[in-house]
Design a protein around this motif. Structure first.
Motif, mmCIF file in Angstrom:
data_model
loop_
_atom_site.group_PDB
_atom_site.id
_atom_site.type_symbol
_atom_site.label_atom_id
_atom_site.label_comp_id
_atom_site.label_asym_id
_atom_site.label_seq_id
_atom_site.Cartn_x
_atom_site.Cartn_y
_atom_site.Cartn_z
ATOM 1 N N GLY A 162 0.778 -1.231 0.000
ATOM 2 C CA GLY A 162 0.000 0.000 0.000
ATOM 3 C C GLY A 162 0.811 1.282 0.000
ATOM 4 O O GLY A 162 0.260 2.370 0.214
ATOM 5 N N LEU A 163 2.121 1.208 -0.265
ATOM 6 C CA LEU A 163 2.946 2.406 -0.250
ATOM 7 C C LEU A 163 2.716 3.248 -1.512
ATOM 8 O O LEU A 163 2.464 2.716 -2.588
ATOM 9 C CB LEU A 163 4.432 2.044 -0.156
ATOM 10 C CG LEU A 163 4.993 1.852 1.266
ATOM 11 C CD1 LEU A 163 4.343 0.659 1.937
ATOM 12 C CD2 LEU A 163 6.511 1.684 1.217
ATOM 13 N N SER A 164 2.817 4.565 -1.366
ATOM 14 C CA SER A 164 2.699 5.481 -2.501
ATOM 15 C C SER A 164 4.018 5.501 -3.268
ATOM 16 O O SER A 164 5.048 4.998 -2.787
ATOM 17 C CB SER A 164 2.377 6.888 -2.000
ATOM 18 O OG SER A 164 3.485 7.415 -1.275
ATOM 19 N N ASN A 165 4.000 6.129 -4.440
ATOM 20 C CA ASN A 165 5.239 6.255 -5.222
ATOM 21 C C ASN A 165 6.326 6.986 -4.434
ATOM 22 O O ASN A 165 7.499 6.623 -4.492
ATOM 23 C CB ASN A 165 4.976 6.998 -6.539
ATOM 24 C CG ASN A 165 4.277 6.123 -7.555
ATOM 25 O OD1 ASN A 165 4.074 4.927 -7.333
ATOM 26 N ND2 ASN A 165 3.893 6.709 -8.673
ATOM 27 N N ARG A 166 5.929 8.015 -3.704
ATOM 28 C CA ARG A 166 6.908 8.774 -2.913
ATOM 29 C C ARG A 166 7.525 7.892 -1.827
ATOM 30 O O ARG A 166 8.747 7.900 -1.628
ATOM 31 C CB ARG A 166 6.246 9.995 -2.279
ATOM 32 C CG ARG A 166 7.189 10.807 -1.388
ATOM 33 C CD ARG A 166 6.479 11.978 -0.745
ATOM 34 N NE ARG A 166 6.052 12.951 -1.758
ATOM 35 C CZ ARG A 166 5.390 14.061 -1.467
ATOM 36 N NH1 ARG A 166 5.079 14.338 -0.210
ATOM 37 N NH2 ARG A 166 5.041 14.892 -2.432
ATOM 38 N N GLU A 167 6.691 7.125 -1.133
ATOM 39 C CA GLU A 167 7.198 6.250 -0.062
ATOM 40 C C GLU A 167 8.095 5.154 -0.630
ATOM 41 O O GLU A 167 9.107 4.791 -0.028
ATOM 42 C CB GLU A 167 6.022 5.646 0.703
ATOM 43 C CG GLU A 167 5.238 6.665 1.520
ATOM 44 C CD GLU A 167 3.912 6.141 2.021
ATOM 45 O OE1 GLU A 167 3.455 6.604 3.076
ATOM 46 O OE2 GLU A 167 3.327 5.261 1.351
ATOM 47 N N ILE A 168 7.709 4.623 -1.803
ATOM 48 C CA ILE A 168 8.541 3.602 -2.449
ATOM 49 C C ILE A 168 9.889 4.203 -2.844
ATOM 50 O O ILE A 168 10.946 3.582 -2.651
ATOM 51 C CB ILE A 168 7.823 3.032 -3.687
ATOM 52 C CG1 ILE A 168 6.599 2.217 -3.255
ATOM 53 C CG2 ILE A 168 8.766 2.156 -4.507
ATOM 54 C CD1 ILE A 168 5.705 1.786 -4.403
ATOM 55 N N ALA A 169 9.857 5.407 -3.390
ATOM 56 C CA ALA A 169 11.090 6.079 -3.791
ATOM 57 C C ALA A 169 12.031 6.252 -2.604
ATOM 58 O O ALA A 169 13.252 6.028 -2.707
ATOM 59 C CB ALA A 169 10.771 7.443 -4.416
ATOM 60 N N GLU A 170 11.470 6.614 -1.448
ATOM 61 C CA GLU A 170 12.288 6.802 -0.246
ATOM 62 C C GLU A 170 12.902 5.481 0.214
ATOM 63 O O GLU A 170 14.079 5.429 0.582
ATOM 64 C CB GLU A 170 11.434 7.409 0.870
ATOM 65 C CG GLU A 170 11.033 8.856 0.607
ATOM 66 C CD GLU A 170 10.071 9.400 1.652
ATOM 67 O OE1 GLU A 170 9.636 8.607 2.523
ATOM 68 O OE2 GLU A 170 9.745 10.609 1.600
ATOM 69 N N GLN A 171 12.117 4.422 0.186
ATOM 70 C CA GLN A 171 12.606 3.132 0.666
ATOM 71 C C GLN A 171 13.640 2.522 -0.277
ATOM 72 O O GLN A 171 14.567 1.844 0.150
ATOM 73 C CB GLN A 171 11.444 2.146 0.846
ATOM 74 C CG GLN A 171 10.563 2.469 2.030
ATOM 75 C CD GLN A 171 10.027 1.217 2.699
ATOM 76 O OE1 GLN A 171 10.555 0.115 2.548
ATOM 77 N NE2 GLN A 171 8.969 1.368 3.467
ATOM 78 N N MET A 172 13.472 2.755 -1.588
ATOM 79 C CA MET A 172 14.367 2.141 -2.564
ATOM 80 C C MET A 172 15.471 3.088 -3.028
ATOM 81 O O MET A 172 16.270 2.735 -3.897
ATOM 82 C CB MET A 172 13.550 1.651 -3.783
ATOM 83 C CG MET A 172 12.546 0.564 -3.455
ATOM 84 S SD MET A 172 11.670 -0.065 -4.918
ATOM 85 C CE MET A 172 13.006 -0.932 -5.770
ATOM 86 N N TYR A 173 15.505 4.296 -2.449
ATOM 87 C CA TYR A 173 16.515 5.305 -2.789
ATOM 88 C C TYR A 173 16.489 5.618 -4.290
ATOM 89 O O TYR A 173 17.514 5.602 -4.978
ATOM 90 C CB TYR A 173 17.912 4.829 -2.361
ATOM 91 C CG TYR A 173 17.992 4.550 -0.884
ATOM 92 C CD1 TYR A 173 18.061 5.586 0.061
ATOM 93 C CD2 TYR A 173 17.958 3.239 -0.414
ATOM 94 C CE1 TYR A 173 18.124 5.316 1.422
ATOM 95 C CE2 TYR A 173 18.013 2.955 0.938
ATOM 96 C CZ TYR A 173 18.086 4.002 1.850
ATOM 97 O OH TYR A 173 18.129 3.732 3.193
ATOM 98 N N LEU A 174 15.280 5.864 -4.787
ATOM 99 C CA LEU A 174 15.069 6.211 -6.186
ATOM 100 C C LEU A 174 14.299 7.521 -6.268
ATOM 101 O O LEU A 174 13.723 7.975 -5.280
ATOM 102 C CB LEU A 174 14.258 5.112 -6.899
ATOM 103 C CG LEU A 174 14.845 3.697 -6.919
ATOM 104 C CD1 LEU A 174 13.792 2.715 -7.437
ATOM 105 C CD2 LEU A 174 16.092 3.654 -7.781
ATOM 106 N N SER A 175 14.266 8.112 -7.456
ATOM 107 C CA SER A 175 13.402 9.271 -7.659
ATOM 108 C C SER A 175 11.989 8.774 -7.941
ATOM 109 O O SER A 175 11.787 7.618 -8.354
ATOM 110 C CB SER A 175 13.895 10.103 -8.852
ATOM 111 O OG SER A 175 13.696 9.394 -10.067
ATOM 112 N N GLU A 176 10.988 9.641 -7.731
ATOM 113 C CA GLU A 176 9.610 9.252 -8.029
ATOM 114 C C GLU A 176 9.435 8.946 -9.514
ATOM 115 O O GLU A 176 8.675 8.062 -9.895
ATOM 116 C CB GLU A 176 8.641 10.359 -7.596
ATOM 117 C CG GLU A 176 8.445 10.440 -6.097
ATOM 118 C CD GLU A 176 7.330 11.402 -5.721
ATOM 119 O OE1 GLU A 176 6.182 11.202 -6.182
ATOM 120 O OE2 GLU A 176 7.615 12.373 -4.986
#
Length: 207
Positions: A162-176
């Motif tokens: 259920g993570l948003s794109n922003r939360e996924i980006a933070e966890q995976m150290y990627l840009s949105e």
């Protein structure tokens, strides 16, 4: 919207029929009391949605759903139960049912039927709350069989949580933007339409 209702408790069947037909756009075109009857009635009526109990004699709703979906892959089935059981939830998802609700949640049945009728997949609030725990029970998933990279599989797991794109980006150290590109690639590979279908794909492939 034409609906077939299948439940082995005649009082519940009557209550469901009353609730559904309070909406002038809904017609309960047939009623059954077992999984076997559910299969037979689906073949006869080809309803827009089959609303079916899980725990029944002769053949339960999960077995009936599997049989119907083998014959009619486009079938829209919404399962009802009084039991919040992990195994039922996983089996319902794997079978291909479009929804799983608790009978006690009468207020959500009609909106859920409408959603299922338009091709959406729905779960009751209580069931949705259990999904994070179910995810912890996953085993090894062979993502390579589906042409996925390990990084893409990691992203799918986070979408399923259920993570948003922003939360996924933070966890995976990627840009949105990179997350969006990964997501687009994953959907293309799996021939899926959106994040919801991607999460359902993940649940259905839990070992």
């Amino acid at each position: 919207m034409r609906v077939v209702v299948v439940d082995d408790d005649p009082l519940i069947t009557m209550a469901l029929k009353t609730i559904l037909e309070a909406d002038p756009e809904v017609e309960v075109c047939a009623e059954g009391s077992s999984g076997l009857e559910g299969v037979k009635l689906y073949r006869q009526e080809r309803p827009d949605v089959l609303l079916m109990d899980i725990r029944m004699k002769e053949m339960n709703g999960l077995e009936a759903s599997a049989r119907i979906l083998r014959e009619f892959p486009e079938a829209r089935i919404l399962l009802l139960t009084t039991f919040l059981d992990d195994e039922y939830i996983i089996r319902a998802i794997r079978t291909g049912a479009r929804g799983y609700l608790l009978k006690q949640d009468y207020g959500s049945i009609l909106p859920s039927l409408r959603a299922v009728c338009t091709g959406q997949t729905v779960f009751g609030n209580e069931i949705t709350a259990k999904i994070p725990d179910l995810l912890k029970k996953k085993g090894n998933f062979n993502y390579e069989v589906h042409g996925l990279l390990e990084r893409e599989y990691q992203l799918i797991c986070l979408v399923a949580e259920g993570l948003s794109n922003r939360e996924i980006a933070e966890q995976m150290y990627l840009s949105e933007g990179t997350v969006r590109n990964y997501l687009s690639s994953i959907l293309d590979k799996l021939e899926l339409r959106d994040r919801t279908q991607l999460a359902i794909f993940y649940y259905r492939n839990l070992p």
